[in-house]
Design a protein around this motif. Structure first.
Motif, PDB file in Angstrom:
ATOM      1  N   GLU A  45     -13.528 -11.103  -3.975  1.00  0.00           N
ATOM      2  CA  GLU A  45     -12.678 -10.463  -4.974  1.00  0.00           C
ATOM      3  C   GLU A  45     -11.813  -9.414  -4.277  1.00  0.00           C
ATOM      4  O   GLU A  45     -12.313  -8.674  -3.437  1.00  0.00           O
ATOM      5  CB  GLU A  45     -13.570  -9.765  -6.004  1.00  0.00           C
ATOM      6  CG  GLU A  45     -12.799  -9.023  -7.058  1.00  0.00           C
ATOM      7  CD  GLU A  45     -13.706  -8.238  -8.012  1.00  0.00           C
ATOM      8  OE1 GLU A  45     -13.207  -7.829  -9.051  1.00  0.00           O
ATOM      9  OE2 GLU A  45     -14.897  -8.036  -7.690  1.00  0.00           O
ATOM     10  N   CYS A  46     -10.516  -9.354  -4.650  1.00  0.00           N
ATOM     11  CA  CYS A  46      -9.699  -8.252  -4.142  1.00  0.00           C
ATOM     12  C   CYS A  46      -9.839  -7.082  -5.106  1.00  0.00           C
ATOM     13  O   CYS A  46      -9.415  -7.156  -6.245  1.00  0.00           O
ATOM     14  CB  CYS A  46      -8.230  -8.635  -3.984  1.00  0.00           C
ATOM     15  SG  CYS A  46      -7.269  -7.235  -3.372  1.00  0.00           S
ATOM     16  N   LEU A  47     -10.466  -6.007  -4.640  1.00  0.00           N
ATOM     17  CA  LEU A  47     -10.709  -4.862  -5.515  1.00  0.00           C
ATOM     18  C   LEU A  47      -9.419  -4.157  -5.898  1.00  0.00           C
ATOM     19  O   LEU A  47      -9.340  -3.493  -6.921  1.00  0.00           O
ATOM     20  CB  LEU A  47     -11.658  -3.875  -4.835  1.00  0.00           C
ATOM     21  CG  LEU A  47     -13.090  -4.364  -4.709  1.00  0.00           C
ATOM     22  CD1 LEU A  47     -13.914  -3.361  -3.921  1.00  0.00           C
ATOM     23  CD2 LEU A  47     -13.712  -4.588  -6.069  1.00  0.00           C
ATOM     24  N   SER A  48      -8.404  -4.319  -5.069  1.00  0.00           N
ATOM     25  CA  SER A  48      -7.131  -3.688  -5.381  1.00  0.00           C
ATOM     26  C   SER A  48      -6.578  -4.264  -6.685  1.00  0.00           C
ATOM     27  O   SER A  48      -6.057  -3.547  -7.527  1.00  0.00           O
ATOM     28  CB  SER A  48      -6.165  -3.923  -4.231  1.00  0.00           C
ATOM     29  OG  SER A  48      -4.949  -3.324  -4.517  1.00  0.00           O
ATOM     30  N   ARG A  49      -6.725  -5.570  -6.865  1.00  0.00           N
ATOM     31  CA  ARG A  49      -6.229  -6.210  -8.085  1.00  0.00           C
ATOM     32  C   ARG A  49      -7.034  -5.739  -9.303  1.00  0.00           C
ATOM     33  O   ARG A  49      -6.489  -5.519 -10.375  1.00  0.00           O
ATOM     34  CB  ARG A  49      -6.348  -7.731  -7.950  1.00  0.00           C
ATOM     35  CG  ARG A  49      -5.835  -8.461  -9.177  1.00  0.00           C
ATOM     36  CD  ARG A  49      -5.621  -9.931  -8.913  1.00  0.00           C
ATOM     37  NE  ARG A  49      -6.830 -10.592  -8.483  1.00  0.00           N
ATOM     38  CZ  ARG A  49      -6.866 -11.847  -8.041  1.00  0.00           C
ATOM     39  NH1 ARG A  49      -5.749 -12.539  -7.939  1.00  0.00           N
ATOM     40  NH2 ARG A  49      -7.995 -12.389  -7.685  1.00  0.00           N
ATOM     41  N   ASP A  95       0.014  -8.113  -7.168  1.00  0.00           N
ATOM     42  CA  ASP A  95       0.634  -8.728  -5.981  1.00  0.00           C
ATOM     43  C   ASP A  95      -0.351  -9.138  -4.888  1.00  0.00           C
ATOM     44  O   ASP A  95      -0.059  -8.989  -3.705  1.00  0.00           O
ATOM     45  CB  ASP A  95       1.678  -7.787  -5.351  1.00  0.00           C
ATOM     46  CG  ASP A  95       2.813  -7.495  -6.310  1.00  0.00           C
ATOM     47  OD1 ASP A  95       3.065  -8.356  -7.185  1.00  0.00           O
ATOM     48  OD2 ASP A  95       3.414  -6.418  -6.189  1.00  0.00           O
ATOM     49  N   CYS A  96      -1.519  -9.632  -5.253  1.00  0.00           N
ATOM     50  CA  CYS A  96      -2.417 -10.158  -4.233  1.00  0.00           C
ATOM     51  C   CYS A  96      -1.796 -11.408  -3.635  1.00  0.00           C
ATOM     52  O   CYS A  96      -1.066 -12.109  -4.311  1.00  0.00           O
ATOM     53  CB  CYS A  96      -3.766 -10.540  -4.854  1.00  0.00           C
ATOM     54  SG  CYS A  96      -4.786  -9.137  -5.250  1.00  0.00           S
ATOM     55  N   ASP A  97      -2.090 -11.682  -2.365  1.00  0.00           N
ATOM     56  CA  ASP A  97      -1.587 -12.948  -1.841  1.00  0.00           C
ATOM     57  C   ASP A  97      -2.626 -14.040  -2.023  1.00  0.00           C
ATOM     58  O   ASP A  97      -2.444 -15.155  -1.565  1.00  0.00           O
ATOM     59  CB  ASP A  97      -1.114 -12.811  -0.393  1.00  0.00           C
ATOM     60  CG  ASP A  97      -2.235 -13.001   0.603  1.00  0.00           C
ATOM     61  OD1 ASP A  97      -3.415 -12.910   0.196  1.00  0.00           O
ATOM     62  OD2 ASP A  97      -1.946 -13.247   1.782  1.00  0.00           O
ATOM     63  N   PHE A 103     -11.071  -7.595  -0.140  1.00  0.00           N
ATOM     64  CA  PHE A 103      -9.627  -7.378  -0.232  1.00  0.00           C
ATOM     65  C   PHE A 103      -8.896  -8.651   0.169  1.00  0.00           C
ATOM     66  O   PHE A 103      -9.377  -9.402   1.015  1.00  0.00           O
ATOM     67  CB  PHE A 103      -9.180  -6.241   0.699  1.00  0.00           C
ATOM     68  CG  PHE A 103      -9.588  -4.878   0.209  1.00  0.00           C
ATOM     69  CD1 PHE A 103      -8.968  -4.301  -0.891  1.00  0.00           C
ATOM     70  CD2 PHE A 103     -10.611  -4.181   0.832  1.00  0.00           C
ATOM     71  CE1 PHE A 103      -9.357  -3.061  -1.366  1.00  0.00           C
ATOM     72  CE2 PHE A 103     -11.014  -2.942   0.365  1.00  0.00           C
ATOM     73  CZ  PHE A 103     -10.377  -2.382  -0.741  1.00  0.00           C
ATOM     74  N   CYS A 104      -7.736  -8.887  -0.449  1.00  0.00           N
ATOM     75  CA  CYS A 104      -6.906 -10.012  -0.018  1.00  0.00           C
ATOM     76  C   CYS A 104      -6.192  -9.597   1.270  1.00  0.00           C
ATOM     77  O   CYS A 104      -6.148  -8.407   1.608  1.00  0.00           O
ATOM     78  CB  CYS A 104      -5.911 -10.404  -1.111  1.00  0.00           C
ATOM     79  SG  CYS A 104      -4.627  -9.174  -1.371  1.00  0.00           S
ATOM     80  N   ALA A 105      -5.641 -10.592   1.969  1.00  0.00           N
ATOM     81  CA  ALA A 105      -5.014 -10.323   3.263  1.00  0.00           C
ATOM     82  C   ALA A 105      -3.914  -9.278   3.109  1.00  0.00           C
ATOM     83  O   ALA A 105      -3.804  -8.347   3.901  1.00  0.00           O
ATOM     84  CB  ALA A 105      -4.451 -11.619   3.839  1.00  0.00           C
ATOM     85  N   ARG A 106      -3.111  -9.430   2.043  1.00  0.00           N
ATOM     86  CA  ARG A 106      -1.983  -8.531   1.846  1.00  0.00           C
ATOM     87  C   ARG A 106      -2.429  -7.081   1.644  1.00  0.00           C
ATOM     88  O   ARG A 106      -1.937  -6.166   2.302  1.00  0.00           O
ATOM     89  CB  ARG A 106      -1.181  -9.008   0.644  1.00  0.00           C
ATOM     90  CG  ARG A 106       0.020  -8.158   0.340  1.00  0.00           C
ATOM     91  CD  ARG A 106       0.516  -8.443  -1.062  1.00  0.00           C
ATOM     92  NE  ARG A 106       1.561  -7.499  -1.394  1.00  0.00           N
ATOM     93  CZ  ARG A 106       2.836  -7.831  -1.470  1.00  0.00           C
ATOM     94  NH1 ARG A 106       3.213  -9.063  -1.255  1.00  0.00           N
ATOM     95  NH2 ARG A 106       3.730  -6.918  -1.770  1.00  0.00           N
ATOM     96  N   HIS A 107      -3.388  -6.890   0.748  1.00  0.00           N
ATOM     97  CA  HIS A 107      -3.810  -5.519   0.480  1.00  0.00           C
ATOM     98  C   HIS A 107      -4.602  -4.918   1.644  1.00  0.00           C
ATOM     99  O   HIS A 107      -4.495  -3.720   1.920  1.00  0.00           O
ATOM    100  CB  HIS A 107      -4.617  -5.453  -0.825  1.00  0.00           C
ATOM    101  CG  HIS A 107      -3.745  -5.529  -2.040  1.00  0.00           C
ATOM    102  ND1 HIS A 107      -3.915  -6.456  -3.030  1.00  0.00           N
ATOM    103  CD2 HIS A 107      -2.657  -4.794  -2.380  1.00  0.00           C
ATOM    104  CE1 HIS A 107      -2.968  -6.282  -3.950  1.00  0.00           C
ATOM    105  NE2 HIS A 107      -2.198  -5.286  -3.568  1.00  0.00           N
ATOM    106  N   ASP A 108      -5.387  -5.742   2.311  1.00  0.00           N
ATOM    107  CA  ASP A 108      -6.137  -5.234   3.462  1.00  0.00           C
ATOM    108  C   ASP A 108      -5.161  -4.695   4.507  1.00  0.00           C
ATOM    109  O   ASP A 108      -5.372  -3.634   5.086  1.00  0.00           O
ATOM    110  CB  ASP A 108      -7.011  -6.348   4.055  1.00  0.00           C
ATOM    111  CG  ASP A 108      -7.952  -5.811   5.131  1.00  0.00           C
ATOM    112  OD1 ASP A 108      -8.617  -4.790   4.866  1.00  0.00           O
ATOM    113  OD2 ASP A 108      -8.000  -6.396   6.227  1.00  0.00           O
TER     114      ASP A 108
HETATM  115 ZN   LIG Z   1      -5.198  -8.027  -3.249  1.00  0.00          ZN
END
Ligand SMILES: [Zn+2]
Length: 337
Positions: free
Chosen positions: A23-27, A33-35, A92-97
């Motif tokens: 899971e991307c926690l940022s989302r 805008d997760c990739d 995290f997704c690649a973009r947010h990481d």
């Molecule tokens: Zn993300």
């Protein structure tokens, strides 16, 4: 010593899958805008791991369920782990990481307010991810039993413990994310303890301090419990212990202050004990681990074994100073206010 049965293997595999959910926690907190692709995000920067690695490996106690189940039978132990596989979580997704942590990963660590905030945020994200997945895994298993079945009890207990931690950690994560989004870095507080030695141990975690280091009660495990971030990292190729918390979090501030008030020669030992007590992401240079006494190795491994019981709660004398484990020679203590 009883071997692990096929039924137990299946259970461990199923439970581990739930603990590894991506899971991307940022989302989750409105990052957008997760990739889409979730990466194995490092909790300790690779550039830091390289500084204590020997031939691309660090020494650490395994954290996955299967080795833990085996160690519960044969005894806890530290082993070689490739730095590419150490301290990674799929949260995290690649973009947010990449974008969120660029100021940590792409620049030298000088402990600016922005870097301190990002370290704090990432340690809390790890806690949210680990606790949330542990809560889900326990709930999934518990549902398989009737409420009157005694076999349901340990899962129900684990569910309650992790759920309470997840609620408190999510609140702090949200607040940290707002601080980052609005660049309000003046809300971060920190205690930075610098040492004069060759780095031998790295660690990253966030925990709820129940007692300060001399055993004074600070708080209970409530939904509002305060978190403190703790990192052992290298700054200018020397070790530093960094405590972080958010403005107004009195129990965290009191924990950090009680730590910093101890004699300089005891700070290394207290720091290492705290890292073993709380941090799933603690690794060492093998040479150092083998150089400490067998008594200390056993004591530190026991801490990890205790911490692996969901219901374990540190008591007030969890940090004991009987004999020094090591002394990295404290140079200075600075507070970021
Ligand atoms: Zn993300």
């Amino acid at each position: 010593m009883k071997p692990i049965t096929p039924t137990q293997w299946n259970f461990l595999k199923r439970y581990q899958r739930a603990l590894d959910s991506k899971e991307c926690l940022s989302r989750r907190f409105g990052g957008g805008d997760c990739d889409g692709r979730i990466v194995h995000a490092h909790m300790i920067p690779r550039s830091q791991l390289m500084q204590i690695a020997e031939q691309g490996h660090v020494h650490a106690v395994p954290t996955r369920l299967t080795p833990i189940a085996q160690m519960k039978r044969s005894g806890f132990t530290a082993e070689e782990i490739g730095i590419g596989n150490f301290s990674t979580l799929q949260c995290f997704c690649a973009r947010h990481d990449k974008t969120l942590f660029a100021p940590l990963e792409d620049a030298a660590l000088t402990l600016t307010r922005q870097q301190l905030t990002l370290l704090h945020y990432r340690a809390l994200a790890a806690e949210v991810y680990i606790r949330g997945n542990a809560e889900d895994a326990a709930a999934n298993e518990g549902r398989k039993y009737l409420s009157t079945d005694p076999q349901r009890e340990p899962f129900y207990e684990a569910f309650q413990i992790h759920s309470l931690a997840a609620i408190a950690a999510e609140e702090h994560l949200k607040r940290s994310e707002t601080i980052i989004n609005l660049s309000r870095y003046d809300e971060i507080r920190a205690a930075i303890i610098r040492f004069d030695a060759t780095p031998v141990l790295l660690s990253a975690c966030a925990f709820r301090p129940l007692y300060d280091v001399i055993g004074t009660k600070l708080q209970n495990f409530s939904e509002e419990a305060a978190y403190i971030g703790m990192h052992i990292l290298t700054v200018d190729r020397k070790p530093a212990i960094v405590f972080t918390w958010l403005k107004g979090q009195t129990p965290s501030q009191r924990f950090a202050k009680s730590f910093c008030l101890q004699p300089y020669r005891e700070l290394t030992t207290l720091g290492v004990q705290t890292a073993f007590e709380y941090a799933e992401h603690t690794c060492m240079r093998r040479e150092w681990w083998m150089s400490i006494t067998k008594g200390w190795r056993t004591l530190l491994l026991n801490r990890i074994e205790m911490a692996n019981r969901a219901a374990s709660v540190p008591d007030e004398d969890f940090l004991s100073f009987e004999s020094p484990l090591d002394d990295w020679k404290c140079l200075s203590i600075d507070f970021v206010k």
